[in-house]
Design a protein around this motif. Sequence first.
Motif, PDB file in Angstrom:
ATOM      1  N   MET A  47      51.230  -4.091  80.071  1.00 52.82           N
ATOM      2  CA  MET A  47      50.325  -3.479  79.120  1.00 52.82           C
ATOM      3  C   MET A  47      51.158  -2.798  78.043  1.00 52.82           C
ATOM      4  O   MET A  47      52.168  -2.182  78.327  1.00 52.82           O
ATOM      5  CB  MET A  47      49.440  -2.464  79.853  1.00 52.82           C
ATOM      6  N   GLU A  48      50.724  -2.921  76.831  1.00 48.48           N
ATOM      7  CA  GLU A  48      51.472  -2.329  75.734  1.00 48.48           C
ATOM      8  C   GLU A  48      51.370  -0.814  75.758  1.00 48.48           C
ATOM      9  O   GLU A  48      50.389  -0.245  76.217  1.00 48.48           O
ATOM     10  CB  GLU A  48      50.928  -2.855  74.408  1.00 48.48           C
ATOM     11  N   ARG A  49      52.393  -0.191  75.232  1.00 44.57           N
ATOM     12  CA  ARG A  49      52.438   1.266  75.215  1.00 44.57           C
ATOM     13  C   ARG A  49      51.336   1.858  74.339  1.00 44.57           C
ATOM     14  O   ARG A  49      50.798   2.916  74.631  1.00 44.57           O
ATOM     15  CB  ARG A  49      53.804   1.732  74.736  1.00 44.57           C
ATOM     16  N   GLY A  50      50.952   1.165  73.274  1.00 40.93           N
ATOM     17  CA  GLY A  50      49.884   1.644  72.402  1.00 40.93           C
ATOM     18  C   GLY A  50      48.551   1.708  73.118  1.00 40.93           C
ATOM     19  O   GLY A  50      47.750   2.609  72.882  1.00 40.93           O
ATOM     20  N   THR A  51      48.312   0.743  74.002  1.00 39.51           N
ATOM     21  CA  THR A  51      47.056   0.727  74.755  1.00 39.51           C
ATOM     22  C   THR A  51      46.994   1.906  75.712  1.00 39.51           C
ATOM     23  O   THR A  51      45.960   2.571  75.807  1.00 39.51           O
ATOM     24  CB  THR A  51      46.928  -0.590  75.537  1.00 39.51           C
ATOM     25  N   THR A  52      48.075   2.165  76.418  1.00 44.68           N
ATOM     26  CA  THR A  52      48.055   3.297  77.342  1.00 44.68           C
ATOM     27  C   THR A  52      48.018   4.614  76.588  1.00 44.68           C
ATOM     28  O   THR A  52      47.437   5.581  77.077  1.00 44.68           O
ATOM     29  CB  THR A  52      49.263   3.269  78.293  1.00 44.68           C
ATOM     30  N   LEU A  53      48.606   4.652  75.406  1.00 46.31           N
ATOM     31  CA  LEU A  53      48.521   5.866  74.596  1.00 46.31           C
ATOM     32  C   LEU A  53      47.077   6.132  74.189  1.00 46.31           C
ATOM     33  O   LEU A  53      46.603   7.272  74.240  1.00 46.31           O
ATOM     34  CB  LEU A  53      49.417   5.737  73.367  1.00 46.31           C
ATOM     35  N   PHE A  54      46.370   5.070  73.824  1.00 41.93           N
ATOM     36  CA  PHE A  54      44.950   5.201  73.499  1.00 41.93           C
ATOM     37  C   PHE A  54      44.155   5.673  74.712  1.00 41.93           C
ATOM     38  O   PHE A  54      43.278   6.538  74.591  1.00 41.93           O
ATOM     39  CB  PHE A  54      44.397   3.868  72.987  1.00 41.93           C
ATOM     40  N   LEU A  55      44.462   5.117  75.879  1.00 39.22           N
ATOM     41  CA  LEU A  55      43.747   5.517  77.089  1.00 39.22           C
ATOM     42  C   LEU A  55      44.062   6.962  77.476  1.00 39.22           C
ATOM     43  O   LEU A  55      43.186   7.689  77.963  1.00 39.22           O
ATOM     44  CB  LEU A  55      44.078   4.561  78.232  1.00 39.22           C
ATOM     45  N   LYS A  56      45.297   7.393  77.271  1.00 41.31           N
ATOM     46  CA  LYS A  56      45.644   8.798  77.535  1.00 41.31           C
ATOM     47  C   LYS A  56      44.870   9.720  76.607  1.00 41.31           C
ATOM     48  O   LYS A  56      44.382  10.778  77.037  1.00 41.31           O
ATOM     49  CB  LYS A  56      47.143   9.016  77.369  1.00 41.31           C
ATOM     50  N   ALA A  57      44.758   9.326  75.352  1.00 43.67           N
ATOM     51  CA  ALA A  57      43.963  10.124  74.407  1.00 43.67           C
ATOM     52  C   ALA A  57      42.499  10.144  74.825  1.00 43.67           C
ATOM     53  O   ALA A  57      41.823  11.184  74.722  1.00 43.67           O
ATOM     54  CB  ALA A  57      44.109   9.568  72.993  1.00 43.67           C
ATOM     55  N   ALA A  58      41.993   9.020  75.335  1.00 50.02           N
ATOM     56  CA  ALA A  58      40.607   8.966  75.802  1.00 50.02           C
ATOM     57  C   ALA A  58      40.395   9.882  76.998  1.00 50.02           C
ATOM     58  O   ALA A  58      39.352  10.543  77.109  1.00 50.02           O
ATOM     59  CB  ALA A  58      40.233   7.535  76.150  1.00 50.02           C
ATOM     60  N   VAL A  59      41.376   9.958  77.884  1.00 52.11           N
ATOM     61  CA  VAL A  59      41.271  10.862  79.039  1.00 52.11           C
ATOM     62  C   VAL A  59      41.180  12.312  78.555  1.00 52.11           C
ATOM     63  O   VAL A  59      40.367  13.098  79.063  1.00 52.11           O
ATOM     64  CB  VAL A  59      42.467  10.655  79.994  1.00 52.11           C
ATOM     65  N   ILE A  60      41.977  12.659  77.577  1.00 52.13           N
ATOM     66  CA  ILE A  60      41.938  14.022  77.030  1.00 52.13           C
ATOM     67  C   ILE A  60      40.601  14.278  76.346  1.00 52.13           C
ATOM     68  O   ILE A  60      39.989  15.337  76.520  1.00 52.13           O
ATOM     69  CB  ILE A  60      43.120  14.247  76.072  1.00 52.13           C
ATOM     70  N   VAL A  61      40.118  13.291  75.585  1.00 52.22           N
ATOM     71  CA  VAL A  61      38.840  13.454  74.884  1.00 52.22           C
ATOM     72  C   VAL A  61      37.686  13.567  75.873  1.00 52.22           C
ATOM     73  O   VAL A  61      36.715  14.284  75.620  1.00 52.22           O
ATOM     74  CB  VAL A  61      38.633  12.288  73.886  1.00 52.22           C
ATOM     75  N   ILE A  62      37.779  12.903  77.001  1.00 54.01           N
ATOM     76  CA  ILE A  62      36.736  13.018  78.029  1.00 54.01           C
ATOM     77  C   ILE A  62      36.704  14.431  78.601  1.00 54.01           C
ATOM     78  O   ILE A  62      35.639  14.970  78.906  1.00 54.01           O
ATOM     79  CB  ILE A  62      36.966  11.979  79.145  1.00 54.01           C
ATOM     80  N   GLY A  63      37.866  15.046  78.736  1.00 53.42           N
ATOM     81  CA  GLY A  63      37.921  16.382  79.316  1.00 53.42           C
ATOM     82  C   GLY A  63      37.439  17.490  78.387  1.00 53.42           C
ATOM     83  O   GLY A  63      36.960  18.527  78.854  1.00 53.42           O
ATOM     84  N   LEU A  64      37.539  17.297  77.083  1.00 53.37           N
ATOM     85  CA  LEU A  64      37.176  18.366  76.139  1.00 53.37           C
ATOM     86  C   LEU A  64      35.688  18.728  76.150  1.00 53.37           C
ATOM     87  O   LEU A  64      35.359  19.918  76.170  1.00 53.37           O
ATOM     88  CB  LEU A  64      37.636  17.986  74.727  1.00 53.37           C
ATOM     89  N   PRO A  65      34.746  17.764  76.137  1.00 54.95           N
ATOM     90  CA  PRO A  65      33.334  18.168  76.180  1.00 54.95           C
ATOM     91  C   PRO A  65      32.949  18.893  77.473  1.00 54.95           C
ATOM     92  O   PRO A  65      32.134  19.818  77.447  1.00 54.95           O
ATOM     93  CB  PRO A  65      32.562  16.857  76.050  1.00 54.95           C
ATOM     94  N   ILE A  66      33.547  18.482  78.579  1.00 55.06           N
ATOM     95  CA  ILE A  66      33.245  19.159  79.843  1.00 55.06           C
ATOM     96  C   ILE A  66      33.768  20.589  79.807  1.00 55.06           C
ATOM     97  O   ILE A  66      33.119  21.520  80.303  1.00 55.06           O
ATOM     98  CB  ILE A  66      33.833  18.374  81.031  1.00 55.06           C
ATOM     99  N   LEU A  67      34.927  20.780  79.205  1.00 56.27           N
ATOM    100  CA  LEU A  67      35.462  22.135  79.044  1.00 56.27           C
ATOM    101  C   LEU A  67      34.536  22.975  78.174  1.00 56.27           C
ATOM    102  O   LEU A  67      34.246  24.132  78.503  1.00 56.27           O
ATOM    103  CB  LEU A  67      36.869  22.078  78.445  1.00 56.27           C
ATOM    104  N   ALA A  68      34.038  22.392  77.090  1.00 60.55           N
ATOM    105  CA  ALA A  68      33.103  23.116  76.216  1.00 60.55           C
ATOM    106  C   ALA A  68      31.813  23.446  76.959  1.00 60.55           C
ATOM    107  O   ALA A  68      31.273  24.553  76.819  1.00 60.55           O
ATOM    108  CB  ALA A  68      32.814  22.290  74.966  1.00 60.55           C
ATOM    109  N   LEU A  69      31.327  22.502  77.762  1.00 65.99           N
ATOM    110  CA  LEU A  69      30.122  22.775  78.555  1.00 65.99           C
ATOM    111  C   LEU A  69      30.357  23.904  79.544  1.00 65.99           C
ATOM    112  O   LEU A  69      29.484  24.765  79.739  1.00 65.99           O
ATOM    113  CB  LEU A  69      29.675  21.517  79.294  1.00 65.99           C
ATOM    114  N   CYS A  70      31.523  23.898  80.177  1.00 66.23           N
ATOM    115  CA  CYS A  70      31.828  24.945  81.151  1.00 66.23           C
ATOM    116  C   CYS A  70      31.957  26.318  80.487  1.00 66.23           C
ATOM    117  O   CYS A  70      31.580  27.319  81.075  1.00 66.23           O
ATOM    118  CB  CYS A  70      33.107  24.613  81.911  1.00 66.23           C
ATOM    119  N   ILE A  71      32.483  26.341  79.292  1.00 66.18           N
ATOM    120  CA  ILE A  71      32.678  27.622  78.615  1.00 66.18           C
ATOM    121  C   ILE A  71      31.382  28.143  78.019  1.00 66.18           C
ATOM    122  O   ILE A  71      31.053  29.325  78.157  1.00 66.18           O
ATOM    123  CB  ILE A  71      33.764  27.497  77.528  1.00 66.18           C
ATOM    124  N   PHE A  72      30.610  27.266  77.367  1.00 65.49           N
ATOM    125  CA  PHE A  72      29.461  27.732  76.601  1.00 65.49           C
ATOM    126  C   PHE A  72      28.118  27.511  77.283  1.00 65.49           C
ATOM    127  O   PHE A  72      27.258  28.391  77.257  1.00 65.49           O
ATOM    128  CB  PHE A  72      29.442  27.051  75.219  1.00 65.49           C
TER     129      PHE A  72
END
Length: 160
Positions: A1-26
């Motif tokens: 798998m290309e490094r760009g694809t996994t970089l995109f998936l890592k960014a997606a993992v981080i983006v998935i975590g941000l709304p849940i963090l906002a829900l937990c805080i607010f």
Amino acid sequence: MERGTTLFLKAAVIVIGLPILALCIFLVPEIANYTVELYPDHSYLKYLVYIVFYGAAIPFYFALYQAFKLLNYIDMNNAFSELSVRVLKNIKYCAIIITCIFVLGMPIFYLFAERDDAPGVIVIGMVLVFASMVIAVFAAVLQRLLKEAIDIKSENDLTV
């Protein structure tokens, strides 16, 4: 798998975590306070709401961390290893824990829906339960497939 694809998936993992963090805080404190407004004589429900939502957030973030580790293993060309199988097993257990937490928390969803006269709240609770069950089953299937692929690879390495 290309490094760009996994970089995109890592960014997606981080983006998935941000709304849940906002829900937990607010949102979770607002839901807990609204539950106390609906049931003023049962103020302990506020803490049960915190336990359900924050208790589910802990294995959720652990599963996201495990997904991040899996992507790192893929980057290091170490995807077909026992480490990857262990990561998928951890993700499966996290999803099972989240399912159990929301199943045990369903009475809170029911009380909230009954008093607020909003049956959609129960549907939201069921969606959370079934979504985490689907993730658990998917992780279990991937774990088994990866384990079988590793076994086949090790057999082929021995025959050469």
